[in-house]
Design an enzyme around this catalytic site. Sequence first.
Site, PDB file in Angstrom:
ATOM      1  N   GLY A   1      53.876  53.878  89.843  1.00  6.38           N
ATOM      2  CA  GLY A   1      52.841  54.764  89.337  1.00  6.38           C
ATOM      3  C   GLY A   1      51.601  54.734  90.198  1.00  6.38           C
ATOM      4  N   SER A   2      50.447  54.932  89.576  1.00  5.54           N
ATOM      5  CA  SER A   2      49.203  55.101  90.321  1.00  5.54           C
ATOM      6  C   SER A   2      48.645  53.767  90.810  1.00  5.54           C
ATOM      7  CB  SER A   2      48.156  55.794  89.447  1.00  5.54           C
ATOM      8  OG  SER A   2      47.670  54.908  88.455  1.00  5.54           O
TER       9      SER A   2
ATOM     10  N   GLU B   1      55.207  49.939  93.163  1.00  7.51           N
ATOM     11  CA  GLU B   1      55.381  51.075  94.070  1.00  7.51           C
ATOM     12  C   GLU B   1      54.306  52.076  93.686  1.00  7.51           C
ATOM     13  OE1 GLU B   1      55.579  54.133  95.663  1.00  7.51           O
ATOM     14  OE2 GLU B   1      57.291  54.759  94.455  1.00  7.51           O
ATOM     15  N   LEU B   2      53.290  52.189  94.557  1.00  6.85           N
ATOM     16  CA  LEU B   2      52.048  52.852  94.163  1.00  6.85           C
ATOM     17  C   LEU B   2      51.760  54.139  94.915  1.00  6.85           C
ATOM     18  CD1 LEU B   2      49.815  49.655  93.866  1.00  6.85           C
ATOM     19  CD2 LEU B   2      51.197  50.770  92.108  1.00  6.85           C
TER      20      LEU B   2
ATOM     21  N   CYS C   1      56.110  60.423  95.822  1.00 12.11           N
ATOM     22  CA  CYS C   1      55.291  59.447  96.554  1.00 12.11           C
ATOM     23  C   CYS C   1      55.424  59.592  98.064  1.00 12.11           C
ATOM     24  CB  CYS C   1      55.684  58.029  96.135  1.00 12.11           C
ATOM     25  SG  CYS C   1      55.415  57.679  94.396  1.00 12.11           S
TER      26      CYS C   1
ATOM     27  N   GLU D   1      46.094  60.314  97.562  1.00 16.92           N
ATOM     28  CA  GLU D   1      47.396  60.919  97.311  1.00 16.92           C
ATOM     29  C   GLU D   1      47.201  62.203  96.513  1.00 16.92           C
ATOM     30  OE1 GLU D   1      51.797  59.459  95.919  1.00 16.92           O
ATOM     31  OE2 GLU D   1      50.104  58.751  94.725  1.00 16.92           O
TER      32      GLU D   1
END
Length: 473
Positions: A227-228, A247-248, A285, A373
């Site tokens: 996520g963020s 996992e950002l 992502c 992002e």
Amino acid sequence: METTPFWLAGEPAHGEDAVRVTHPSDGSLVGTTTNATEAQVERAVAAAHAAAPGFAALPASARAAALDHVSRRLAERAGEIARLITGENGKPPRWAAAEVARAASTFRWAAEEARRFSGDLQRLDTDPAAAGRIAVVRRFPRGPVLGISPFNFPLNLVAHKVAPAVAVGAPIIVKPAPATPLTALLLGGILAETDLPPGAFSVLPLPNDRAAALVREPRLPVVSFTGSGPVGAAIRAAVPHKHVTLELGGNAAALLCADWSSPEDLAFAAARIATFANYQAGQSCIAVQRVYVHQSLYDEFLPRLVAAVEALDPAGDVGPLISAAAAERVRSWVDEAVAAGARVATGGHRAGSTYRPTVLTGVPPTAKVVTEEVFGPVLAVSPVSDDTAGLAAINDSAYGLQAGVFTHRLDVAFTAHRTLEVGGVIVGDVPSYRADQMPYGGVKGSGAGREGVRSAMEDYTEPRVLVLTGLEL
């Protein structure tokens, strides 16, 4: 419309407050479920904790059989599941179908890895003092896993948490994204068809403001979050004693090197970048966000890229963002970049939850569309003086997930692999390429740990050494 149950220790259950899931484009009702109550969350955690020793001891054949079953059932129900993904997530049918196929592959890989997750032997008699000794190094689950998944891949990113956990025999509690819980609940129903022990899995819809208590829960020693960045940082700060994988996301870049110069090369790069900057509205992502082009190619490449973006089918290739608020945020970031001097080569318009695929040039290096992002269908294209400057531009980012380098030269590929501060370098293609069995993750603000079935299995486990003595080796 019947309310979809969630899965509490492998059994269907209903909570108290209703959750309405609607289509991002038109707000039509896709389905309903309920959030788990605090008492139900406690039951799920207690069941996972109680199941841990027995699940870890379950034969590999039993774990692999369950994973094979899930893989087969996903393939058998592919059309139904893809339609559900499109309904709650909004992604075009072609991308929903691809996600189902990938998830089936993820579970198949996990079944294969479960069968060969055997450990290592180390001779210790390489030292005279250890004559007759050998070490057996095996990996055992750290304990139950909390998996928190995002909305953009409501099936396959859940699969990447569940499949490795089942493969190693670690109970898992999944908290799906509030906007897209139904696909995860369908996966829970398929898991319930297997012979996994009670407590091996739970899928619990919860609002995000109730996730912190689960993260802190001491009976869940592993947290796997996708996520963020701000949320991931908060998780890591809250539980430094836990094993946390994050996992950002990122702001993935592609570089066109000097040798990628033929008309065929430029056409291929334009088509690939256009597609994978805008697929499922850029909500990936590793969607292409920044493009750096060798200055000798820039004037020829830019119109090709703009034409490729304009040729995309808004419904079949792009689709809506997850909400009108998400589309409004993208619009504000683009407008901010334009106010600072950027130029819109195409796109730049919002309608409800959709945003037209957009190409920007002349973007200031401090604009959010290059430093953060975007998670939307926006490309920032810039010329660079040479390949070295292009690699440096890719590294000039707070993120480091994946990068794409368009080159035919092996030396440039190895230089990129050595110098780029990212988790993966894709040569000859966009950074958006991912094979579900390969290690996948990033550095810097893009997270810690790796997804990919085998890599996640290692994250969920820890090594334990057995030394045998008095052997004739």
